[in-house]
Scaffold this motif. Structure first.
Motif, PDB file in Angstrom:
ATOM      1  N   PRO A   1      35.971  31.967  64.890  1.00 20.16           N
ATOM      2  CA  PRO A   1      36.386  31.562  63.587  1.00 20.16           C
ATOM      3  C   PRO A   1      36.697  32.945  62.862  1.00 20.16           C
ATOM      4  N   VAL A   2      37.727  32.834  62.106  1.00 23.37           N
ATOM      5  CA  VAL A   2      38.277  33.913  61.127  1.00 23.37           C
ATOM      6  C   VAL A   2      38.703  33.338  59.740  1.00 23.37           C
ATOM      7  N   SER A   3      38.373  34.233  58.801  1.00 27.50           N
ATOM      8  CA  SER A   3      38.483  34.088  57.361  1.00 27.50           C
ATOM      9  C   SER A   3      39.477  35.461  56.779  1.00 27.50           C
ATOM     10  N   VAL A   4      40.439  35.034  56.201  1.00 28.39           N
ATOM     11  CA  VAL A   4      41.109  36.306  55.792  1.00 28.39           C
ATOM     12  C   VAL A   4      41.283  35.984  54.282  1.00 28.39           C
ATOM     13  N   ALA A   5      40.526  37.059  53.611  1.00 33.13           N
ATOM     14  CA  ALA A   5      40.638  36.796  51.849  1.00 33.13           C
ATOM     15  C   ALA A   5      41.538  37.877  51.372  1.00 33.13           C
ATOM     16  N   PHE A   6      41.877  37.847  50.150  1.00 34.65           N
ATOM     17  CA  PHE A   6      42.912  38.575  49.682  1.00 34.65           C
ATOM     18  C   PHE A   6      42.377  38.997  48.168  1.00 34.65           C
ATOM     19  N   ASN A   7      42.468  40.188  47.956  1.00 35.17           N
ATOM     20  CA  ASN A   7      41.984  40.746  46.580  1.00 35.17           C
ATOM     21  C   ASN A   7      42.965  40.303  45.570  1.00 35.17           C
ATOM     22  N   ALA A   8      42.682  40.848  44.323  1.00 35.73           N
ATOM     23  CA  ALA A   8      43.618  40.572  43.122  1.00 35.73           C
ATOM     24  C   ALA A   8      44.904  41.321  43.087  1.00 35.73           C
ATOM     25  N   GLY A   9      44.828  42.408  43.778  1.00 37.39           N
ATOM     26  CA  GLY A   9      45.811  43.617  43.827  1.00 37.39           C
ATOM     27  C   GLY A   9      45.668  44.475  42.697  1.00 37.39           C
ATOM     28  N   THR A  10      46.409  45.552  42.881  1.00 37.53           N
ATOM     29  CA  THR A  10      46.438  46.634  41.992  1.00 37.53           C
ATOM     30  C   THR A  10      47.117  46.800  40.709  1.00 37.53           C
ATOM     31  N   GLY A  11      47.972  45.666  40.375  1.00 36.06           N
ATOM     32  CA  GLY A  11      48.753  45.427  39.175  1.00 36.06           C
ATOM     33  C   GLY A  11      47.705  45.656  37.977  1.00 36.06           C
ATOM     34  N   THR A  12      48.407  46.141  36.945  1.00 31.82           N
ATOM     35  CA  THR A  12      47.695  45.945  35.575  1.00 31.82           C
ATOM     36  C   THR A  12      47.114  44.730  35.244  1.00 31.82           C
ATOM     37  N   GLY A  13      45.956  44.465  35.053  1.00 28.38           N
ATOM     38  CA  GLY A  13      45.574  43.131  34.478  1.00 28.38           C
ATOM     39  C   GLY A  13      45.292  42.075  35.733  1.00 28.38           C
ATOM     40  N   SER A  14      45.823  42.398  36.950  1.00 25.92           N
ATOM     41  CA  SER A  14      45.622  41.440  38.060  1.00 25.92           C
ATOM     42  C   SER A  14      44.685  40.643  38.185  1.00 25.92           C
ATOM     43  N   THR A  15      44.611  39.228  38.391  1.00 29.50           N
ATOM     44  CA  THR A  15      43.413  38.383  38.722  1.00 29.50           C
ATOM     45  C   THR A  15      43.858  37.478  40.007  1.00 29.50           C
ATOM     46  N   ILE A  16      42.896  37.131  40.532  1.00 26.27           N
ATOM     47  CA  ILE A  16      43.561  36.101  41.710  1.00 26.27           C
ATOM     48  C   ILE A  16      44.655  35.045  40.972  1.00 26.27           C
ATOM     49  N   ALA A  17      44.099  34.233  39.884  1.00 25.40           N
ATOM     50  CA  ALA A  17      44.843  33.325  39.182  1.00 25.40           C
ATOM     51  C   ALA A  17      46.372  33.873  38.698  1.00 25.40           C
ATOM     52  N   ALA A  18      46.466  35.046  38.352  1.00 23.47           N
ATOM     53  CA  ALA A  18      47.558  35.743  37.898  1.00 23.47           C
ATOM     54  C   ALA A  18      47.739  37.157  38.359  1.00 23.47           C
ATOM     55  N   ARG A  19      48.519  37.305  39.243  1.00 24.80           N
ATOM     56  CA  ARG A  19      48.507  38.760  39.828  1.00 24.80           C
ATOM     57  C   ARG A  19      49.754  39.372  39.179  1.00 24.80           C
ATOM     58  N   ALA A  20      49.776  40.849  39.062  1.00 25.69           N
ATOM     59  CA  ALA A  20      50.870  41.617  38.614  1.00 25.69           C
ATOM     60  C   ALA A  20      51.152  42.613  39.123  1.00 25.69           C
ATOM     61  N   MET A  21      52.583  43.048  39.030  1.00 23.61           N
ATOM     62  CA  MET A  21      52.924  44.264  39.646  1.00 23.61           C
ATOM     63  C   MET A  21      53.570  45.033  38.700  1.00 23.61           C
TER      64      MET A  21
END
Length: 105
Positions: free
Chosen positions: A15-35
């Motif tokens: 069983p494998v689960s691949v999770a993704f963080n919010a990223g490094t953009g200013t103010g990034s969240t899972i719901a609203a990523r930014a670059m």
């Protein structure tokens, strides 16, 4: 809209689960990523399906990519879907954000 593949290779069928963080953009969240390009910001997101309704995130079984690996050192390719929604015009530049994928097995 774009799509690409995430490649996961395991030696056993697990069983494998691949999770993704919010990223490094200013103010990034899972719901609203930014670059960013300098101080300029463009919103975007990455999604679990082509419908682009659930952003990829860190909650196993909810917004992650979950599957049983093929094993035998064979790559399992899982599609992720991206979107840069319509927004106010931004200056030309190279906009970047680094999203970390964490594989749990």
């Amino acid at each position: 809209d774009v799509d690409t593949a995430v490649h996961v290779t395991c030696t056993g069928a697990n069983p494998v689960s691949v999770a993704f963080n919010a990223g490094t953009g200013t103010g990034s969240t899972i719901a609203a990523r930014a670059m960013n390009s300098g101080t300029n910001v463009v919103g975007y997101n990455i999604y679990t399906t082509a419908a682009r309704s659930t952003p990829l995130g860190t909650t196993a079984g909810t917004d992650t990519i979950d599957f049983t690996s093929t094993g035998g050192a064979t790559a399992d390719d899982k599609t992720v879907y991206g979107r840069v929604p319509a927004q106010a015009a931004k200056p030309n530049g190279t906009y970047t954000s680094t999203v970390r994928a964490t594989v749990t097995y």
